[in-house]
Design a protein around this motif. Structure first.
Motif, PDB file in Angstrom:
ATOM      1  N   ASP A  46      39.498  44.845  34.084  1.00  0.00           N
ATOM      2  CA  ASP A  46      39.504  45.896  35.106  1.00  0.00           C
ATOM      3  C   ASP A  46      38.851  45.438  36.414  1.00  0.00           C
ATOM      4  O   ASP A  46      38.676  46.238  37.334  1.00  0.00           O
ATOM      5  N   LYS A  47      38.529  44.154  36.506  1.00  0.00           N
ATOM      6  CA  LYS A  47      37.846  43.670  37.707  1.00  0.00           C
ATOM      7  C   LYS A  47      38.632  43.940  39.001  1.00  0.00           C
ATOM      8  O   LYS A  47      38.009  44.339  40.004  1.00  0.00           O
ATOM      9  N   THR A  70      37.288  36.072  30.378  1.00  0.00           N
ATOM     10  CA  THR A  70      36.191  36.613  29.591  1.00  0.00           C
ATOM     11  C   THR A  70      35.441  37.693  30.357  1.00  0.00           C
ATOM     12  O   THR A  70      34.501  38.286  29.834  1.00  0.00           O
ATOM     13  N   GLU A  71      35.853  37.972  31.593  1.00  0.00           N
ATOM     14  CA  GLU A  71      35.012  38.863  32.397  1.00  0.00           C
ATOM     15  C   GLU A  71      35.576  40.273  32.609  1.00  0.00           C
ATOM     16  O   GLU A  71      35.058  41.021  33.447  1.00  0.00           O
ATOM     17  N   ASN A 107      30.434  35.518  44.001  1.00  0.00           N
ATOM     18  CA  ASN A 107      30.135  36.920  44.332  1.00  0.00           C
ATOM     19  C   ASN A 107      31.476  37.588  44.594  1.00  0.00           C
ATOM     20  O   ASN A 107      32.227  37.155  45.475  1.00  0.00           O
ATOM     21  N   LEU A 108      31.756  38.613  43.843  1.00  0.00           N
ATOM     22  CA  LEU A 108      33.067  39.256  43.953  1.00  0.00           C
ATOM     23  C   LEU A 108      33.089  40.363  45.010  1.00  0.00           C
ATOM     24  O   LEU A 108      34.113  41.011  45.215  1.00  0.00           O
ATOM     25  N   VAL A 109      31.971  40.576  45.689  1.00  0.00           N
ATOM     26  CA  VAL A 109      31.912  41.663  46.676  1.00  0.00           C
ATOM     27  C   VAL A 109      31.857  41.109  48.114  1.00  0.00           C
ATOM     28  O   VAL A 109      32.836  41.125  48.842  1.00  0.00           O
ATOM     29  N   LEU A 142      40.364  46.441  39.810  1.00  0.00           N
ATOM     30  CA  LEU A 142      40.187  47.853  40.178  1.00  0.00           C
ATOM     31  C   LEU A 142      38.760  48.113  40.656  1.00  0.00           C
ATOM     32  O   LEU A 142      38.537  48.949  41.536  1.00  0.00           O
ATOM     33  N   LYS A 143      37.798  47.399  40.070  1.00  0.00           N
ATOM     34  CA  LYS A 143      36.399  47.651  40.392  1.00  0.00           C
ATOM     35  C   LYS A 143      35.943  46.915  41.651  1.00  0.00           C
ATOM     36  O   LYS A 143      34.957  47.292  42.267  1.00  0.00           O
ATOM     37  N   TYR A 144      36.639  45.853  41.985  1.00  0.00           N
ATOM     38  CA  TYR A 144      36.299  45.063  43.181  1.00  0.00           C
ATOM     39  C   TYR A 144      37.568  44.896  44.022  1.00  0.00           C
ATOM     40  O   TYR A 144      38.043  43.785  44.238  1.00  0.00           O
ATOM     41  N   SER A 204      38.212  38.241  23.278  1.00  0.00           N
ATOM     42  CA  SER A 204      37.558  39.426  23.850  1.00  0.00           C
ATOM     43  C   SER A 204      38.640  40.486  24.032  1.00  0.00           C
ATOM     44  O   SER A 204      39.794  40.282  23.654  1.00  0.00           O
ATOM     45  N   ASP A 205      38.269  41.607  24.644  1.00  0.00           N
ATOM     46  CA  ASP A 205      39.270  42.663  24.836  1.00  0.00           C
ATOM     47  C   ASP A 205      40.146  42.421  26.057  1.00  0.00           C
ATOM     48  O   ASP A 205      40.991  43.252  26.379  1.00  0.00           O
ATOM     49  N   SER A 231      33.576  35.781  40.864  1.00  0.00           N
ATOM     50  CA  SER A 231      32.274  36.002  40.235  1.00  0.00           C
ATOM     51  C   SER A 231      31.607  34.654  39.984  1.00  0.00           C
ATOM     52  O   SER A 231      32.293  33.635  39.913  1.00  0.00           O
ATOM     53  N   GLY A 233      42.111  36.400  23.601  1.00  0.00           N
ATOM     54  CA  GLY A 233      42.142  36.817  22.199  1.00  0.00           C
ATOM     55  C   GLY A 233      40.753  36.893  21.596  1.00  0.00           C
ATOM     56  O   GLY A 233      40.560  37.446  20.514  1.00  0.00           O
TER      57      GLY A 233
END
Lengths: 216, 216
Positions: B148-149, B144-145, B123-125, B151-153, B174-175, B39, B172
């Protein structure tokens, strides 16, 4: 390559035709639509979750959540209280196009909707080229991803009406400079309206909510 | 759309032909090449800056820095001690292709080079579809991004040999869950080698440097 470019232009003009139809249809229905674009992980879904939680009893909202794979974002938005959330899984495509959005809209009951959010695929390049019939593009940038992004990805910031600088709770923990990112963004597009938010702490969200309330 | 897909397939097969030539040429010259993808703002340039600072007296490195606009990244790499840095400004294109890389390589003196880094457009795609003749794709993801990235890309993580999880100094805040991102990545590609780094604090970089030293 010339051939490819010609074909792409044709695809884009076909896209623009469908986008114009969407725009007309939304105008007739008095629906304001915002196309949210950003890098992966800048917080588009988080901003929409917060927006749903805050405004769902005041504004009738519909949401379209685009992703290359998974319906994770759509599921998060449903959990946050979205009662009209439509996922689009592009299956590889790096952007939403107007045809995908038109198809999704056909499957939604828009009668009472006042505000439509379209969450694009996380990609700071390709979605800038595709008009989805929205009233405005809202570009997110997170305070951890570098303050030179507007200069490096100018098309997106040129075509946006708004930028939301998110994750401001993490300011000071990287070299990201708020003044510099604003200067860079306004250099590309002097008309940008800028919000500063943290979806984690809630900072700055009030101004965003107010702006949305005024919009509809 | 069928026509577009056919043309794209043709462009890709033309790309693969050039990529194969690059690969052959790099093999003849005994150069290892890594294609860094992520990204925008995950830290590709920062990782390369740190790598140059640490290894420039030990390994002869060449770098190609791709961006949609600006030579910012290339300039950062030169400042970090890169004496063979070649910018590619795509002027709008969302990825590097093999032709751009071949042209850049033609303008570089590769005689003593052992290690070539290609920093792709953020660009992750799209960059996942373009073979640049590299030995391996290195995918960065920042802490920080969103975990689940992968799985999504998935295409990017399927085609990478390595992932570098960067900005671990912000864990810690962020989630983002380290175990979950690893699980998600390995679910897409069980062969991935994983590094955890912070370019800001230097944490974890030693393992990355060691791995590079062993590679050449």
């Amino acid at each position: 390559m010339t051939q490819k470019i010609e074909i792409e232009e044709k695809v884009l003009s076909e896209n623009d035709k469908i986008a114009a139809e969407i725009r007309k249809r939304m105008k007739e229905k008095n629906i304001i639509s915002l196309n949210l674009v950003s890098s992966p992980g800048s917080g588009k879904t988080s901003l929409l979750e917060k927006t749903l939680s805050e405004l769902k009893d005041k504004i009738n909202m519909a949401l379209i959540a685009g992703d290359v794979q998974t319906e994770n974002d759509a599921n998060r938005l449903i959990k946050a209280g979205g009662n009209m959330v439509k996922p689009i899984v592009t299956g590889g495509a790096c952007h939403l196009d107007a045809k995908m959005v038109a198809q999704a809209l056909n499957e939604m009951n828009l009668d009472k909707v006042k505000l439509l959010f379209i969450e694009n695929v996380g990609n700071l390049v390709c979605p800038s080229s595709y008009d989805l019939g929205e009233d405005m593009k809202v570009a997110l940038i997170s305070a951890t991803e570098g303050d030179d992004k507007p200069l490096k990805y100018p098309a997106m910031f040129r075509r946006a009406g708004i930028i939301v600088i998110n994750k401001i709770d993490l300011l000071g923990l990287s070299d990201f400079d708020m003044d510099r990112v604003k200067k860079n963004a306004l250099q590309i597009n002097g008309n940008l309206k800028i919000f500063e938010t943290s979806c984690r702490t809630g900072a700055g969200l009030d101004k965003w909510f107010d702006w949305l309330r005024n919009l509809v």
